[in-house]
Design an enzyme around this catalytic site. Structure first.
Site, PDB file in Angstrom:
ATOM      1  N   SER A   1     -15.942 -41.358  16.352  1.00 52.63           N
ATOM      2  CA  SER A   1     -14.756 -42.196  16.182  1.00 52.63           C
ATOM      3  C   SER A   1     -13.579 -41.242  16.033  1.00 52.63           C
ATOM      4  O   SER A   1     -13.609 -40.340  15.186  1.00 52.63           O
ATOM      5  CB  SER A   1     -14.907 -43.079  14.943  1.00 52.63           C
ATOM      6  N   GLU A   2     -12.538 -41.426  16.858  1.00 51.99           N
ATOM      7  CA  GLU A   2     -11.539 -40.361  16.998  1.00 51.99           C
ATOM      8  C   GLU A   2     -10.680 -40.148  15.746  1.00 51.99           C
ATOM      9  O   GLU A   2      -9.958 -39.169  15.663  1.00 51.99           O
ATOM     10  CB  GLU A   2     -10.670 -40.565  18.244  1.00 51.99           C
ATOM     11  N   ASN A   3     -10.775 -41.049  14.778  1.00 57.92           N
ATOM     12  CA  ASN A   3     -10.062 -40.793  13.522  1.00 57.92           C
ATOM     13  C   ASN A   3     -10.825 -39.830  12.618  1.00 57.92           C
ATOM     14  O   ASN A   3     -10.348 -39.521  11.526  1.00 57.92           O
ATOM     15  CB  ASN A   3      -9.770 -42.107  12.788  1.00 57.92           C
TER      16      ASN A   3
END
Lengths: 220, 233
Positions: free
Chosen positions: A46-48
């Protein structure tokens, strides 16, 4: 019959491989996590800042410090890792993520994809989509084949502002599986009961149709 | 303050020197890991004309949303701003300038600012409106876009989990997000944390951001509002 959102996700899940690190976009791509083939290990990025994203938490496990890129509360799996946004996009831009699945409004036969902006509607932003399409070698686009009034979204040239160029490879729509090769879409599979003629009619791009196009099969 | 001790006692001290028209970087992803009390203090100080680089713009009534309500922001530099009705209204009316930047490019522009790198090439955005007017260079047969780093922020506002009094920082879960890079990119970096311990009490092996990047440190209490509470059925 056109595929449901779940069936599109189910079909994309067949492209997963053991040991893959996978980034799933918002919408239909998120559903792919529900169809990991038995006995296969896959980790979701998840890119966060998560490698090893798990399912939604039970009420007692909700943690405001643990969300996904859609800002939803989530959990992590065994062996997960957290990291900064810079490290996250080093993974993405650096080509370390094995598979990226994302939605699109339009794709075209030059390999371009439009997914973030419809002129005249309010622009909310591209988030991480431009980085994801630029960084991944292996991208699957999940989308509807045509609009409700029959306008193709598989085009010779995208009409909407682009998210990236030269990035589309495999497209799974509600009607078909298409591979882009040599500037043409190749029809690999069709949805159960959907004819080649219908797909042809709803595809504006150049379409290569082999003599036999198998129907997709689904286990319910 | 003495020696390497970065601790300040009040939010007035934490943001002393903040003025109109300054450039701020603010950590957080959505409402996760935002320096919520520092943002409230910026609100209370009523400074105006701010340019703010932050991945998102808060929501109505919380996070950076409260600065929009008071029209303190001249320009936002963000990757995604979809959660905020007031934001939409101000952009559409032209009161608020918006510069949309791809999320990875935003992270790297901040990282580069802190690391003394004036610009970098990225494939992200090539062939899209993001690359309009920017220099393109080929590397190994592929086109890349020259992205300038940000200038250092006048104030970098950061939320961390734990710190020691020297400003060594540890983040928690996805509340790290943009905070570690933003901590490096401030002319004045102000960090608010949940817990401050004595120097020497944190294991040096597990420091995420070393204290050299931190100027002021304050202990806060946090609401930690959740944007999308999603639970398993």
């Amino acid at each position: 019959m056109a595929l449901s959102r779940e069936q599109i996700a189910q079909r994309i899940a067949k492209e997963l491989r053991d040991g893959y690190y996978v980034n799933l976009g918002i919408g239909i791509p998120t559903l792919v996590a529900n169809y990991i083939p038995q006995g296969m290990e896959v980790m979701f990025q998840s890119e966060n800042g998560i490698l090893g994203m798990g399912e939604f938490p039970t009420e007692d496990k909700v943690d405001p410090d643990l969300i996904n890129a859609g800002k939803q509360t989530v959990t992590v799996v065994k062996g997960a890792a957290f990291f900064s946004s810079a490290d996250s996009f080093a993974m993405i831009r650096g080509g370390h993520v094995d598979l990226t699945v994302l939605g699109a409004f339009e794709v075209d036969q030059t390999g371009a994809l439009a997914s973030w902006m419809i002129p005249g509607k309010l622009v909310k932003g591209m988030g991480g989509a431009m980085d994801l399409v630029a960084g991944a070698d292996n991208i699957i686009v999940a989308m509807s084949h045509a609009s409700k009034d029959g306008a193709s979204k598989i085009l010779k040239k995208c009409s909407l502002p682009l998210t990236g160029v030269d990035c589309v490879k495999l497209v799974v729509t509600d009607l078909a599986v298409l591979r882009l090769e040599g500037g043409k879409f190749h029809l690999l599979e069709r949805a159960p009961g959907v004819s080649v003629e219908e797909i042809r009619r709803l595809t504006e791009a150049d379409l290569v149709v082999p003599a036999h196009v198998p129907e997709m099969t689904f286990h319910s | 303050m003495s020696g390497f001790n970065k601790v300040v006692k009040t939010y007035d001290e934490a943001l002393a020197g903040l003025r109109d028209n300054m450039f701020l970087m603010v950590g957080g992803f959505g409402l996760c890991g935002i320096p919520e009390n520092l943002i409230k203090k910026v609100h209370d100080l009523s400074v105006k004309g701010l340019t703010i680089a932050s991945n998102n713009a808060g929501v109505d009534g919380f996070g950076l949303g409260i600065l929009l309500e008071k029209k303190q922001v001249k320009k936002m530099i963000s990757s995604y701003v979809g959660e905020n009705a007031l934001f939409e209204k101000q952009v559409l009316s032209g009161e608020l300038e918006l510069e949309l930047t791809p999320q990875g490019t935003l992270a790297e522009k901040i990282r580069a600012a802190g690391a003394g790198i004036p610009g970098f090439f990225t494939a992200t955005g090539y062939g899209t409106m993001v690359a309009d007017g920017k220099d393109i260079k080929m590397f190994n047969g592929r086109p890349y876009v020259l992205e300038p780093a940000f200038p250092k922020a006048d104030f970098a506002l950061v939320k961390a989990w734990k710190a020691d009094t020297f400003g060594n920082l540890i983040f928690r879960k996805t509340a790290a997000n943009f905070n570690p890079m933003i901590a490096t990119a401030g002319k004045i970096t102000v960090v608010e944390v949940e817990e401050i311990v004595e120097a020497g009490e944190l294991d040096p092996n597990f420091i995420h951001v070393p204290g050299i990047f931190v100027d002021r440190l304050i202990k806060g209490t946090f609401e930690k509002r959740i944007e999308q509470r999603t639970v398993k059925k």
